[in-house]
Design an enzyme around this catalytic site. Sequence first.
Site, PDB file in Angstrom:
ATOM      1  N   SER A  87       0.859  -1.174   0.000  1.00 19.34           N
ATOM      2  CA  SER A  87       0.000   0.000   0.000  1.00 19.34           C
ATOM      3  C   SER A  87       0.903   1.234   0.000  1.00 19.34           C
ATOM      4  O   SER A  87       1.750   1.380   0.874  1.00 19.34           O
ATOM      5  CB  SER A  87      -0.878  -0.038   1.258  1.00 19.34           C
ATOM      6  OG  SER A  87      -1.673   1.117   1.363  1.00 19.34           O
TER       7      SER A  87
ATOM      8  N   LYS B 153      -0.993  -0.862  -4.445  1.00 22.41           N
ATOM      9  CA  LYS B 153      -2.237  -0.166  -4.087  1.00 22.41           C
ATOM     10  C   LYS B 153      -1.888   1.286  -3.814  1.00 22.41           C
ATOM     11  O   LYS B 153      -1.031   1.578  -2.984  1.00 22.41           O
ATOM     12  CB  LYS B 153      -2.843  -0.825  -2.855  1.00 22.41           C
ATOM     13  CG  LYS B 153      -3.902  -0.019  -2.132  1.00 22.41           C
ATOM     14  CD  LYS B 153      -4.615  -0.885  -1.101  1.00 22.41           C
ATOM     15  CE  LYS B 153      -4.766  -0.190   0.238  1.00 22.41           C
ATOM     16  NZ  LYS B 153      -5.442  -1.064   1.227  1.00 22.41           N
TER      17      LYS B 153
ATOM     18  N   LYS C 251      -3.006   4.874  -2.396  1.00 21.63           N
ATOM     19  CA  LYS C 251      -3.965   5.600  -1.576  1.00 21.63           C
ATOM     20  C   LYS C 251      -4.396   6.831  -2.379  1.00 21.63           C
ATOM     21  O   LYS C 251      -3.540   7.523  -2.964  1.00 21.63           O
ATOM     22  CB  LYS C 251      -3.305   6.029  -0.268  1.00 21.63           C
ATOM     23  CG  LYS C 251      -3.014   4.862   0.661  1.00 21.63           C
ATOM     24  CD  LYS C 251      -4.311   4.230   1.134  1.00 21.63           C
ATOM     25  CE  LYS C 251      -4.066   3.340   2.335  1.00 21.63           C
ATOM     26  NZ  LYS C 251      -5.351   2.812   2.860  1.00 21.63           N
TER      27      LYS C 251
ATOM     28  N   ASP D 170      -7.252   2.862  -3.010  1.00 15.49           N
ATOM     29  CA  ASP D 170      -7.982   2.850  -1.739  1.00 15.49           C
ATOM     30  C   ASP D 170      -8.272   4.289  -1.327  1.00 15.49           C
ATOM     31  O   ASP D 170      -7.344   5.075  -1.106  1.00 15.49           O
ATOM     32  CB  ASP D 170      -7.150   2.149  -0.658  1.00 15.49           C
ATOM     33  CG  ASP D 170      -7.904   1.984   0.665  1.00 15.49           C
ATOM     34  OD1 ASP D 170      -9.059   2.441   0.762  1.00 15.49           O
ATOM     35  OD2 ASP D 170      -7.321   1.385   1.595  1.00 15.49           O
TER      36      ASP D 170
ATOM     37  N   GLU E 147     -11.228   0.592  -3.543  1.00 16.52           N
ATOM     38  CA  GLU E 147     -11.526   0.202  -2.164  1.00 16.52           C
ATOM     39  C   GLU E 147     -12.171   1.369  -1.412  1.00 16.52           C
ATOM     40  O   GLU E 147     -11.629   2.480  -1.396  1.00 16.52           O
ATOM     41  CB  GLU E 147     -10.206  -0.214  -1.508  1.00 16.52           C
ATOM     42  CG  GLU E 147     -10.296  -0.706  -0.079  1.00 16.52           C
ATOM     43  CD  GLU E 147      -8.923  -1.148   0.455  1.00 16.52           C
ATOM     44  OE1 GLU E 147      -7.971  -1.318  -0.348  1.00 16.52           O
ATOM     45  OE2 GLU E 147      -8.797  -1.298   1.680  1.00 16.52           O
TER      46      GLU E 147
ATOM     47  N   ASP F 114     -13.897  -2.167   2.623  1.00 20.48           N
ATOM     48  CA  ASP F 114     -12.986  -2.410   3.740  1.00 20.48           C
ATOM     49  C   ASP F 114     -13.712  -1.958   5.020  1.00 20.48           C
ATOM     50  O   ASP F 114     -14.337  -2.782   5.710  1.00 20.48           O
ATOM     51  CB  ASP F 114     -11.673  -1.635   3.494  1.00 20.48           C
ATOM     52  CG  ASP F 114     -10.712  -1.620   4.672  1.00 20.48           C
ATOM     53  OD1 ASP F 114     -11.027  -2.208   5.722  1.00 20.48           O
ATOM     54  OD2 ASP F 114      -9.621  -1.005   4.560  1.00 20.48           O
TER      55      ASP F 114
ATOM     56  N   LYS G 239      -9.954  -7.889   7.338  1.00 18.05           N
ATOM     57  CA  LYS G 239      -9.014  -7.534   8.393  1.00 18.05           C
ATOM     58  C   LYS G 239      -9.570  -8.126   9.681  1.00 18.05           C
ATOM     59  O   LYS G 239     -10.636  -7.683  10.141  1.00 18.05           O
ATOM     60  CB  LYS G 239      -8.907  -6.014   8.546  1.00 18.05           C
ATOM     61  CG  LYS G 239      -8.228  -5.291   7.388  1.00 18.05           C
ATOM     62  CD  LYS G 239      -8.263  -3.789   7.592  1.00 18.05           C
ATOM     63  CE  LYS G 239      -7.573  -3.060   6.447  1.00 18.05           C
ATOM     64  NZ  LYS G 239      -7.827  -1.602   6.511  1.00 18.05           N
TER      65      LYS G 239
ATOM     66  N   GLY H 215      -4.264  -4.781   5.699  1.00 17.47           N
ATOM     67  CA  GLY H 215      -3.119  -4.549   6.590  1.00 17.47           C
ATOM     68  C   GLY H 215      -3.363  -3.310   7.418  1.00 17.47           C
ATOM     69  O   GLY H 215      -4.037  -2.374   6.970  1.00 17.47           O
TER      70      GLY H 215
HETATM   71  C1  NPQ Z   1      -6.456   0.389   4.721  1.00 22.62           C
HETATM   72  N1  NPQ Z   1      -4.133   0.111   5.557  1.00 22.62           N
HETATM   73  O1  NPQ Z   1      -6.419  -0.545   3.967  1.00 22.62           O
HETATM   74  C2  NPQ Z   1      -5.422   0.617   5.821  1.00 22.62           C
HETATM   75  C3  NPQ Z   1      -5.507   1.955   6.353  1.00 22.62           C
HETATM   76  C4  NPQ Z   1      -4.535   2.415   7.357  1.00 22.62           C
HETATM   77  C5  NPQ Z   1      -2.061  -0.652   4.626  1.00 22.62           C
HETATM   78  O2  NPQ Z   1      -3.450   0.832   3.536  1.00 22.62           O
HETATM   79  C6  NPQ Z   1      -1.683   3.514  11.326  1.00 22.62           C
HETATM   80  C7  NPQ Z   1      -2.395   2.398  11.659  1.00 22.62           C
HETATM   81  C8  NPQ Z   1      -1.839   4.065  10.089  1.00 22.62           C
HETATM   82  C9  NPQ Z   1      -3.284   1.835  10.768  1.00 22.62           C
HETATM   83  C10 NPQ Z   1      -2.896   4.066   7.921  1.00 22.62           C
HETATM   84  C11 NPQ Z   1      -3.279   0.171   4.520  1.00 22.62           C
HETATM   85  C12 NPQ Z   1      -2.727   3.509   9.176  1.00 22.62           C
HETATM   86  C13 NPQ Z   1      -3.466   2.386   9.516  1.00 22.62           C
HETATM   87  C14 NPQ Z   1      -3.792   3.505   7.039  1.00 22.62           C
HETATM   88  C15 NPQ Z   1      -4.352   1.841   8.594  1.00 22.62           C
HETATM   89  O3  NPQ Z   1      -7.412   1.135   4.639  1.00 22.62           O
HETATM   90 MG    MG Z   2      -8.512   0.150   3.096  1.00 23.69          MG
END
Ligand code: NPQ
Ligand code: MG
Length: 378
Positions: free
Chosen positions: A135, A161, A163, A189, A214, A239, A263, A291
């Site tokens: 990501s 992926k 953001k 995402d 996403e 998600d 998750k 994640g």
């Molecule tokens: C998601 N994760 O899929 C999350 C969002 C996310 C890997 O994109 C600190 C703790 C910062 C948890 C930033 C990924 C974070 C977090 C983004 C989770 O939406």
């Molecule tokens: Mg997400």
Amino acid sequence: MKLEGVELRRIAMPLVAPFRTSFGTELDREVVLVRVVSADAEGWGECVAMSAPRYSAEYVDTAVDMLRRFLVPALLALPEPDVHRAERVFAQFKGHPMAKAALEAAVLDVQLREAGTPLSAFLGAVRETVPAGVSVGIMDSVPELLNAVDGYLDDGYVRIKLKIEPGWDLAPVRAVRERYGSELLLQVDANTAYTLADARHLAKLDPFDLLLIEQPLPEHDLAGHAALAQLVTTPICLDESITSAAVAVHAITIGATRIVNIKPGRVGGYLEARRIHDLCAQHGIPVWMGGMLETGVGRAGNVAMAAMPNFTLPGDTSASDRYFHQDITEPFILHEGRLKVPTGPGLGVTVDARRLEEVTTAVQLVRPEGAVKAAPTR
Ligand code: NPQ
Ligand code: MG
């Protein structure tokens, strides 16, 4: 199994680089770790809540409070604790899936370590390795983004992926597609950053042949996602919205999601996550592992679960060094774009006591009597 106590620990893990999403920028990962101690073993669980309630309503302090005040005492009051009884007793309390998931994971880990069973075997995993996606956060410029993606592809990641948020969507997607071509597995995402009024704009992503978009809309707007799905051709993947197996069935049935991000922390634990995996399989809906910037403790469980049969898309199961210079367990390392599923009992990883001490900010022990001993270390 007899439990001797539960340790709640807060740690602060410096990130290798700031991670920016549509809801904010993270510099350090603050994590709650749960250690459940039995006569013969100990089990670990990681809480995926963030320091602030930006991803979902939970945050670190609410998770610690839920665990200390309600969940751990309920667990320790069970005459014959196991993971299924733990899940049932936690269900009497509303909400707080991330706090519940952390303690449930630790109970499952100690139970499986006592039995000598790997988590992957308990879950019905069918692979010895899983593909690793990554990501990629929002950046200040497209050249900076391409530089980051270059590095991840050099590392061997098999899926990117991006953001996105309003103002950072078409240009980065176009630039990545132009540079790496149509073969690259690419998805985006939005972490709820759009509204249904943005449908015509989001449809401009369609020509870029993304695997999925996403969570474009707010968590509770399932109907909006179903409507958006009629206006874009890119598959929608939820998600944040998928908080339970019941919600997953509803979202699938009304056409709000064609792919599901799983998750365990978001849905209250590995048992509920497994139910979502199974029902998605029954509905012909592919799933992939999300994640939450986990340490080796949470990552080990996610990698084990990602080896189940209906995890047919690469997950956000990145190597440990995507987020941390030094982990608290042996690190997960990329081998030709894949991570090895741990083979030892339970989570199959060992927490490094010295590294753990270095990152610890507070510890408290909860014992069966309910006596709380607070022992902040610094
Ligand atoms: C998601 N994760 O899929 C999350 C969002 C996310 C890997 O994109 C600190 C703790 C910062 C948890 C930033 C990924 C974070 C977090 C983004 C989770 O939406
Ligand atoms: Mg997400």
